[in-house]
Design an enzyme around this catalytic site. Sequence first.
Site, mmCIF file in Angstrom:
data_model
loop_
_atom_site.group_PDB
_atom_site.id
_atom_site.type_symbol
_atom_site.label_atom_id
_atom_site.label_comp_id
_atom_site.label_asym_id
_atom_site.label_seq_id
_atom_site.Cartn_x
_atom_site.Cartn_y
_atom_site.Cartn_z
ATOM 1 N N ASP A 58 150.641 4.695 -63.358
ATOM 2 C CA ASP A 58 151.533 5.841 -62.564
ATOM 3 C C ASP A 58 152.398 6.302 -63.867
ATOM 4 O O ASP A 58 153.213 7.362 -63.594
ATOM 5 C CB ASP A 58 152.405 5.355 -61.923
ATOM 6 C CG ASP A 58 153.446 4.154 -61.982
ATOM 7 O OD1 ASP A 58 153.249 3.576 -63.271
ATOM 8 O OD2 ASP A 58 153.832 3.419 -61.154
ATOM 9 N N SER A 59 152.268 5.923 -65.030
ATOM 10 C CA SER A 59 152.814 6.638 -66.468
ATOM 11 C C SER A 59 152.487 8.177 -66.184
ATOM 12 O O SER A 59 152.815 8.939 -67.178
ATOM 13 C CB SER A 59 152.455 5.968 -67.402
ATOM 14 O OG SER A 59 151.044 5.731 -67.708
ATOM 15 N N ASP A 105 147.343 1.836 -60.654
ATOM 16 C CA ASP A 105 148.693 1.607 -60.213
ATOM 17 C C ASP A 105 148.934 1.984 -58.800
ATOM 18 O O ASP A 105 148.736 3.148 -58.305
ATOM 19 C CB ASP A 105 149.473 2.337 -60.963
ATOM 20 C CG ASP A 105 150.180 1.687 -62.226
ATOM 21 O OD1 ASP A 105 149.913 0.344 -62.091
ATOM 22 O OD2 ASP A 105 150.630 2.028 -63.339
ATOM 23 N N LYS A 133 147.214 -2.211 -59.112
ATOM 24 C CA LYS A 133 148.405 -3.090 -59.849
ATOM 25 C C LYS A 133 149.610 -2.623 -59.131
ATOM 26 O O LYS A 133 149.892 -1.343 -58.877
ATOM 27 C CB LYS A 133 148.208 -2.835 -61.449
ATOM 28 C CG LYS A 133 149.608 -3.353 -62.133
ATOM 29 C CD LYS A 133 149.617 -3.004 -63.630
ATOM 30 C CE LYS A 133 149.969 -1.681 -63.928
ATOM 31 N NZ LYS A 133 151.411 -1.586 -63.661
ATOM 32 N N GLU A 157 154.153 -3.755 -59.011
ATOM 33 C CA GLU A 157 155.274 -4.389 -59.823
ATOM 34 C C GLU A 157 156.216 -5.346 -58.878
ATOM 35 O O GLU A 157 156.461 -4.883 -57.937
ATOM 36 C CB GLU A 157 156.205 -3.246 -60.412
ATOM 37 C CG GLU A 157 155.489 -2.398 -61.303
ATOM 38 C CD GLU A 157 156.350 -1.128 -61.873
ATOM 39 O OE1 GLU A 157 157.546 -1.333 -61.614
ATOM 40 O OE2 GLU A 157 155.922 -0.144 -62.515
ATOM 41 N N GLU A 190 155.510 -6.656 -69.637
ATOM 42 C CA GLU A 190 155.973 -5.493 -70.484
ATOM 43 C C GLU A 190 157.364 -5.736 -70.926
ATOM 44 O O GLU A 190 158.026 -6.310 -70.048
ATOM 45 C CB GLU A 190 155.782 -4.353 -69.284
ATOM 46 C CG GLU A 190 156.406 -2.845 -70.323
ATOM 47 C CD GLU A 190 156.266 -1.638 -69.360
ATOM 48 O OE1 GLU A 190 156.623 -0.858 -70.172
ATOM 49 O OE2 GLU A 190 155.692 -1.893 -68.214
#
Length: 264
Positions: A45-46, A84, A113, A115, A182
């Site tokens: 999602d960067s 993501d 993925k 978070e 991270e």
Amino acid sequence: MSRLSLTTLRKMTAAQEKIAVLTAYDASFSHALEEAGIDVILVGDSLGMVVQGQESTVPVTVDDMVYHTANVVRGSEKAFVIADMPFMSYANAEQAIRNAARLMAEGGAQMIKLEGGAVIADTVAQLSARGIPVCAHLGLLPQSVHRLGGYIVQGREAQAAEELIADAINLQQAGADMLVLECVPAELAARVTKELTIPVIGIGAGKDCDGQVLVLYDMLGLTPGRRPRFSHDFLADTGAIQAAITKYVQDVKAGTFPGPEQQF
């Protein structure tokens, strides 16, 4: 030609063979990464920041992720593809299952993925129970950057470090098949990697993780503004995009990236 499987990645970890991961958001770069021998492509999602020009990853939508994941899958044949889950797309287990199914069925991802720590353990368990492979993400959480107060190193204090280790164990027990760490101190990342049996992929987490990931635009020196300390401009070293990606893969595999200057 079949893609790399989760079983293969587990075998690589058991054999202490480093896993090379980069982000990609389109078919052309996906093909370039595969030609360089990349193991895993993360459709991050960067893309909100490096492709869309957003100030953070928060505005990225599930539709965005499905679109870019499908492009990456079409541009590759062998790489393992992770997508993501964007901000607030997994606020509860039912929503997570629905959106993960889209990323896999429409986007073609092999893994999703998300978070977070213990708070998402039940969601991870629900996804895993339905056959959806999950990569967890601890440490600096870009989707929570407003709560964290910026892009800062996580787990420096003893209590925070112990909480992160507990979260990692909890997520593995819940069914997570992989973990991204991270922006955490190298010593802490080494402890987590030793504690878990699933592959641990580092970004700004030292050299002792089972693999490494960088944002593609960062390692090519294309991201406007200040490059993250944990990254490196491989394009400046080589002078050509394909050579830069190949050198990144080689350096990760050899254990020479990251070096001391890229860790905390």
